[in-house]
Enzyme design. Structure first.
Site, mmCIF file in Angstrom:
data_model
loop_
_atom_site.group_PDB
_atom_site.id
_atom_site.type_symbol
_atom_site.label_atom_id
_atom_site.label_comp_id
_atom_site.label_asym_id
_atom_site.label_seq_id
_atom_site.Cartn_x
_atom_site.Cartn_y
_atom_site.Cartn_z
ATOM 1 N N LYS A 267 6.071 -8.301 -8.544
ATOM 2 C CA LYS A 267 4.663 -7.924 -8.678
ATOM 3 C C LYS A 267 4.281 -7.977 -10.153
ATOM 4 O O LYS A 267 4.910 -7.321 -11.000
ATOM 5 C CB LYS A 267 4.505 -6.506 -8.130
ATOM 6 C CG LYS A 267 3.134 -6.179 -7.617
ATOM 7 C CD LYS A 267 3.204 -4.822 -6.932
ATOM 8 C CE LYS A 267 1.881 -4.425 -6.336
ATOM 9 N NZ LYS A 267 1.905 -3.032 -5.870
HETATM 10 C C1 E4P Z 1 -0.955 -2.224 -4.039
HETATM 11 O O1 E4P Z 1 0.028 -2.914 -4.059
HETATM 12 C C2 E4P Z 1 -1.052 -0.906 -4.661
HETATM 13 O O2 E4P Z 1 0.224 -0.319 -4.656
HETATM 14 C C3 E4P Z 1 -1.932 0.043 -3.908
HETATM 15 O O3 E4P Z 1 -2.459 -0.529 -2.742
HETATM 16 C C4 E4P Z 1 -2.881 0.826 -4.715
HETATM 17 O O4 E4P Z 1 -3.557 1.720 -3.876
HETATM 18 P P1 E4P Z 1 -4.358 2.979 -4.406
HETATM 19 O O5 E4P Z 1 -5.657 2.500 -4.971
HETATM 20 O O6 E4P Z 1 -4.573 3.821 -3.190
HETATM 21 O O7 E4P Z 1 -3.513 3.636 -5.457
#
Ligand code: E4P
Length: 218
Positions: free
Chosen positions: A87
């Site tokens: 990522k």
């Molecule tokens: C995506 O990979 C992120 O980990 C995640 O969806 C972020 O979500 P949030 O806005 O609820 O923190």
């Protein structure tokens, strides 16, 4: 549509896996910290534990923000398990790193995407997944689902293979709307996924069936 769970909580990952519909897991440094997983070695071990539970893609995020650091970290993460997807944040160095990883056959998830232009660049660089954060857009009075629609249109215009991974999914209706738009993947909490099962008529209908069965067999 693929279902990923967005958590570093092993119990919730096991629960989602037991449903038999889980295709993968996304994590981020905040989700790791929430579970009390800190320090490089502990984080690496945690990724290994997640990969042992789920037979699907597991996103593991780089912490470096410079190109060399991202490459070093990403290659080490990719070596942990064949299901690891590196990522990478949507920044200039991140785009360069995604391009490098795509030429090396290392799969990537371009994260922190909030515009169609960012998604276009991620696809051009060869990202496997692009993660538009729909809940965080909704939080600032901007339509997150509209962004998914726009990215779907642009990717279809050019047959980009990058998969749209709707992230920051907060509730069940986000999942349903993403499915209608044609998002390739959603990642969200277990509660949002389990919400898909719920209907009061299912509950009352089952209660009646069981009561009628009991009457006939008492
Ligand atoms: C995506 O990979 C992120 O980990 C995640 O969806 C972020 O979500 P949030 O806005 O609820 O923190």
């Amino acid at each position: 549509m693929k279902f990923f769970i967005d958590t570093a909580n092993l119990e919730q990952i096991k629960e989602a896996e037991a449903l038999g519909i889980l295709d993968g897991v996304t994590t981020n440094p905040s989700l790791m910290a929430k579970e009390g997983i800190t320090g490089e070695d502990n984080i690496i071990n945690h990724y290994k534990k997640i990969c042992d539970i789920v037979d699907g893609d597991v996103s593991a995020e780089v912490i470096s923000t410079d190109y060399e650091g991202m490459i070093k970290e990403g290659e080490a993460l990719a070596d942990l398990h064949p299901n690891i997807v590196v990522k990478v944040p949507m920044i200039k160095e991140g785009i360069k790193a995604i391009k490098y990883f795509s030429t090396k056959g290392i799969r990537t998830n371009c994260t922190l995407v909030f515009s169609v232009g960012q998604a276009l660049l991620a696809a051009k660089a060869g990202a496997t997944y692009v993660s538009p954060f729909i809940g965080r857009l909704d939080d600032i009075s901007t339509d997150g689902l509209h962004l998914i629609e726009e990215i779907r249109l642009v990717y279809d215009n050019y047959d980009y293979e990058t998969q749209i991974l709707a992230a920051s999914v907060r509730h069940t209706m986000h999942i349903i709307e993403c499915a209608k738009i044609g998002s390739d993947v959603i990642t969200g909490p277990l509660s949002a996924i389990e919400g898909l099962m719920k209907h009061p008529l299912t509950d009352s209908g089952l209660a009646t069936f069981l009561a009628d069965y009991a009457k006939g067999n008492s």
